[in-house]
Write an enzyme that holds these catalytic residues in place. Structure first.
Site, PDB file in Angstrom:
ATOM      1  N   SER A  42      -7.976 -35.699  75.062  1.00 32.15           N
ATOM      2  CA  SER A  42      -7.818 -36.478  76.384  1.00 32.15           C
ATOM      3  C   SER A  42      -8.270 -36.082  77.441  1.00 32.15           C
ATOM      4  CB  SER A  42      -6.075 -36.655  76.416  1.00 32.15           C
ATOM      5  OG  SER A  42      -5.475 -36.746  75.218  1.00 32.15           O
TER       6      SER A  42
HETATM    7  N1  SAH Z   1      -3.607 -34.424  72.556  1.00 32.73           N
HETATM    8  C1  SAH Z   1      -4.709 -34.309  71.712  1.00 32.73           C
HETATM    9  C2  SAH Z   1      -5.191 -35.800  71.672  1.00 32.73           C
HETATM   10  C3  SAH Z   1      -5.379 -36.156  70.313  1.00 32.73           C
HETATM   11  S1  SAH Z   1      -5.756 -37.911  70.188  1.00 32.73           S
HETATM   12  C4  SAH Z   1      -5.862 -33.790  72.732  1.00 32.73           C
HETATM   13  O1  SAH Z   1      -5.847 -33.635  73.825  1.00 32.73           O
HETATM   14  O2  SAH Z   1      -6.598 -33.240  71.922  1.00 32.73           O
HETATM   15  C5  SAH Z   1      -4.380 -38.342  69.084  1.00 32.73           C
HETATM   16  C6  SAH Z   1      -4.137 -37.654  67.962  1.00 32.73           C
HETATM   17  O3  SAH Z   1      -3.162 -38.438  67.195  1.00 32.73           O
HETATM   18  C7  SAH Z   1      -5.216 -37.583  66.903  1.00 32.73           C
HETATM   19  O4  SAH Z   1      -5.622 -36.421  66.589  1.00 32.73           O
HETATM   20  C8  SAH Z   1      -4.838 -38.484  65.832  1.00 32.73           C
HETATM   21  O5  SAH Z   1      -5.380 -38.030  64.486  1.00 32.73           O
HETATM   22  C9  SAH Z   1      -3.437 -38.341  65.766  1.00 32.73           C
HETATM   23  N2  SAH Z   1      -2.420 -39.397  65.025  1.00 32.73           N
HETATM   24  C10 SAH Z   1      -2.724 -40.719  65.224  1.00 32.73           C
HETATM   25  N3  SAH Z   1      -1.871 -41.449  64.611  1.00 32.73           N
HETATM   26  C11 SAH Z   1      -0.763 -40.490  63.978  1.00 32.73           C
HETATM   27  C12 SAH Z   1       0.248 -40.529  63.144  1.00 32.73           C
HETATM   28  N4  SAH Z   1       0.797 -41.657  62.697  1.00 32.73           N
HETATM   29  N5  SAH Z   1       0.971 -39.445  63.035  1.00 32.73           N
HETATM   30  C13 SAH Z   1       0.347 -38.113  63.419  1.00 32.73           C
HETATM   31  N6  SAH Z   1      -0.910 -38.051  64.168  1.00 32.73           N
HETATM   32  C14 SAH Z   1      -1.437 -39.076  64.469  1.00 32.73           C
END
Ligand code: SAH
Length: 190
Positions: A42
């Site tokens: 993010s």
């Molecule tokens: N906070 C993280 C943002 C990652 S983007 C950072 O700053 O790096 C969002 C994440 O949510 C991704 O890694 C994606 O794989 C995960 N995600 C999406 N759908 C999901 C679900 N149903 N259950 C668990 N994780 C999920």
């Protein structure tokens, strides 16, 4: 130091490049970057604002949905005693776990699962931070929010979503308000 200043200080201490796979030399830029598997790390200013908005207490038990790179997880883990984080992509889960363990964090529990369901065995949670967007508020997350709890979550379909601050009062009543327009990757269906 007030809590906002304290969290800002933790944020400044974090080396974002450590959490990035690609474009490490651009880690200082205030934009999201790909981390593989169609996911992103993010935008840092948004990570900070969302963390401040969550109104963390030192003793808060926090559930994070979407571990991703582990960057947001690290900030949460600096601010509170215990963080529970759930990720559905195995490679990201494994990398984040290794990264955070190597960096010395000992107060994070990791789970590989569909996070729409939360983490019922570990709930209720005082705070829930969601970093992927579901089309509507997932009921299991509302159920796992403790009375007096707060959740920050992007909700909506497509590229733009509403960032909601959801609160549950001491009688269990839910309130929600839109605090910003944001653009997160979708919270995927398993
Ligand atoms: N906070 C993280 C943002 C990652 S983007 C950072 O700053 O790096 C969002 C994440 O949510 C991704 O890694 C994606 O794989 C995960 N995600 C999406 N759908 C999901 C679900 N149903 N259950 C668990 N994780 C999920």
């Amino acid at each position: 130091m007030d809590r906002r200043a304290e969290i800002t200080q933790y944020y400044k201490e974090l080396d974002r490049a450590y959490f990035m796979e690609f474009y490490k030399e651009q880690a200082h830029k205030d934009t999201p970057f790909p981390i593989g598997y169609g996911q992103t790390i993010s935008q840092p200013s948004l990570v900070l604002e969302m963390t401040i908005l969550l109104d963390l207490k030192r003793e808060s038990r926090v559930l994070e949905i979407g571990t991703g790179s582990g960057y947001q997880t690290a900030l949460l883990a600096k601010a509170v005693e215990r963080v529970y984080t759930v990720e559905r992509v195995e490679e990201l889960y494994l990398k984040a776990k290794e990264r955070l363990n190597q960096a010395g964090y000992t107060n994070i529990e990791f789970k590989l699962a569909d996070a729409k369901l939360g983490w019922p065995e570990k709930g209720p949670f005082d705070r829930i931070m969601v970093t992927a967007a579901p089309p509507i508020l997932p009921q299991p997350l509302l159920d796992q929010l403790a009375n007096g709890g707060k959740m920050v979550i992007p909700v909506g379909e497509g590229y733009g979503q509403d960032l909601l601050l959801v609160t549950k009062d001491y009688k269990g009543r839910i309130r929600q308000g839109v605090v910003a327009k944001v653009s997160f990757v979708p919270l995927r269906d398993s």
